[in-house]
Design an enzyme around this catalytic site. Sequence first.
Site, PDB file in Angstrom:
ATOM      1  CD  GLU A  46      27.175  32.705  41.197  1.00 20.19           C
ATOM      2  OE1 GLU A  46      26.526  33.470  41.952  1.00 20.19           O
ATOM      3  OE2 GLU A  46      27.794  31.699  41.583  1.00 20.19           O
ATOM      4  CG  ASP A 190      48.044  42.819  29.974  1.00 21.26           C
ATOM      5  OD1 ASP A 190      47.613  43.849  30.541  1.00 21.26           O
ATOM      6  OD2 ASP A 190      48.429  41.819  30.609  1.00 21.26           O
ATOM      7  CB  THR A 216      45.040  45.632  36.478  1.00 21.67           C
ATOM      8  OG1 THR A 216      46.145  46.409  36.030  1.00 21.67           O
ATOM      9  CG2 THR A 216      45.404  44.173  36.482  1.00 21.67           C
ATOM     10  CE  LYS A 219      49.698  46.369  37.481  1.00 14.71           C
ATOM     11  NZ  LYS A 219      48.703  45.378  37.055  1.00 14.71           N
ATOM     12  NE  ARG A 225      45.471  43.917  44.232  1.00 14.82           N
ATOM     13  CZ  ARG A 225      46.663  44.511  44.256  1.00 14.82           C
ATOM     14  NH1 ARG A 225      46.866  45.583  44.981  1.00 14.82           N
ATOM     15  NH2 ARG A 225      47.670  44.033  43.556  1.00 14.82           N
TER      16      ARG A 225
HETATM   17  N1  DSN Z   1      52.344  42.330  39.633  1.00 11.39           N
HETATM   18  C1  DSN Z   1      52.080  43.372  38.662  1.00 11.39           C
HETATM   19  C2  DSN Z   1      53.200  44.320  38.569  1.00 11.39           C
HETATM   20  O1  DSN Z   1      53.773  44.612  39.607  1.00 11.39           O
HETATM   21  O2  DSN Z   1      53.516  44.813  37.494  1.00 11.39           O
HETATM   22  C3  DSN Z   1      51.723  42.812  37.360  1.00 11.39           C
HETATM   23  O3  DSN Z   1      50.732  41.852  37.522  1.00 11.39           O
END
Ligand code: DSN
Length: 406
Positions: A46, A190, A216, A219, A225
Site C-alpha cells: 500500500e 479513454d 487498459t 488490449k 489486465r
Molecule cells: N469489455 C471491454 C471490451 O470488450 O471492449 C471494455 O471494457
Amino acid sequence: MTKIKNLIRKEEKRQKETLMLIPSENYAPKEVRQALCSMLNNKYSEGYPGKRYYQGNKYIDQIESIAIETAKKLFCVPYANVQSYSGSPANSAVYMALLNPGDKILGLALSSGGHLTHGHPKITFSGKFFQSFQYEVGADGFIDYEALEKLAKKVKPKIIIAGTTSYPRKLEWTLFSQVADKVGAILLADISHIAGLVAAGVHPSPVRDADVVTTTTHKTLRGPRGALIMVTKKGLRRDPDMAKKIDRAVFPGLQGGPHNAQTAAIAIALKAAQSESFKKYVKQIIINSKTLAKELKSKGFDLVSGGTDNHIILIDLRQKGVLGKEFSIKLEKAGIIVNYNSIPGDPNPPNNPSGIRLGTPAVTTRGMGVKEMMLIADFINRVYLGDSVDKINKEVKSLCRKFPTL
Ligand code: DSN
C-alpha cells in the site's frame, strides 16, 4: 486442484485452436505471463514508491518506478499512475479525484460505442452517482461532433469523456478539446481500445488535447489486465494538484494494495510497445482490419460507418435477418470467437442485439496477414450461408496450427 489445472489446460487449447476475434482480447507474451505468476504476487505494498505502509518493498519500489517512467515515455506525459486494477476502476478513480457526487458528466452512449463507465444511466456507478448525459453517433455511424457541442453547451458538464469500446473510426481529439474548452469541461480520453495504436503512432495521440488519459493495458498494448491513468501537461496547467488527486483517489480512495505482479507485467509490455517490431505489428493490425472489412462488405455484410480506421469492425446484421447472439453462437461452433454487440439505434436490447463486433489484434499477434483475413471473411460468410460448422471448424483448426500463439 487437478480439476482447475485441467480446465486451465483446456482453456489454453481453446485459445490455440480458435480464431480470437474479440477486439479487446489479445495474446500476452510469455514474459508478461511469467511476471504475472511470479512471487511478486505475495507482497503487500500500500502506498507509492518511497512511501509505503509496509516494509520489504525495496524491489517493488523499483519495479513500480520503472513502470511509471516507461508509461510516461511511451505516451509522452508528465505523470502516470500504474496501480488501477483495470479500466473501470481507472475511470472511477478519475471521477473520484476530479468530481463531486451529482456533478454533470457527458460520455458516448453505450449503443454508439461508449463504455459502461462513461455514464451509462441507472445501472452503473458513473450513471448513478453523477448526473449523466450522453452524446451519440449520427446516422452515418460517425460521432456527431456538432450535436456533441450543442449538448455540451446546454448541459455544461464538468467532464467530457472521449472514449470508445466499439467505434471503428478515428477519434478527433481536437474537436473534443474545442468543445471541452468552450464549456470549461475537463477532457478525459479513454484510449483503452486504441492504446497500442496511439503508442505506435498509428492513431493520433490525445495528450495535447485531453487533461487526463486512461487506458487498459491488455488490449492492443498486449500486456496484463490492468490500467494506466495519465495526466497531461494541459491537465497540470488546469490543476497543478491533478496528479496528486488521482494518486489519492486510487489509493487510499478506491483500492488497497497494488497488484505488484501486474505492475511488473505492465512495465514489460510498455517496454515492448516502444520497439520497432511492435510498430510493425500495429500497422499490420490496421491492414488486416481494413482487409477483413472490405472482404466482409464484398460478401454483403453491412458495416457500421461503412468500414474501419482501427482494429474494430462492427457488423449490422439487420439486413441479413439474423441477430448478433444467434450468429455469434454459430460462429463459435465453427471456432470463430466474436461478441454480439449493440449497433447505433439498435431496435433490440443489449442482451440480444443486432450486431457483432470483430477485431484483428489477436490474430495479428499470431502472425496472420491479408491472405488469412480473406479466409476468415469466407469462413464467416459460410457460417452465415449455413455450410457445416464442423467442416469449417476443421479448416479453422488447421489455419490456427499454422500460426502458433505467443
Ligand atoms: N469489455 C471491454 C471490451 O470488450 O471492449 C471494455 O471494457
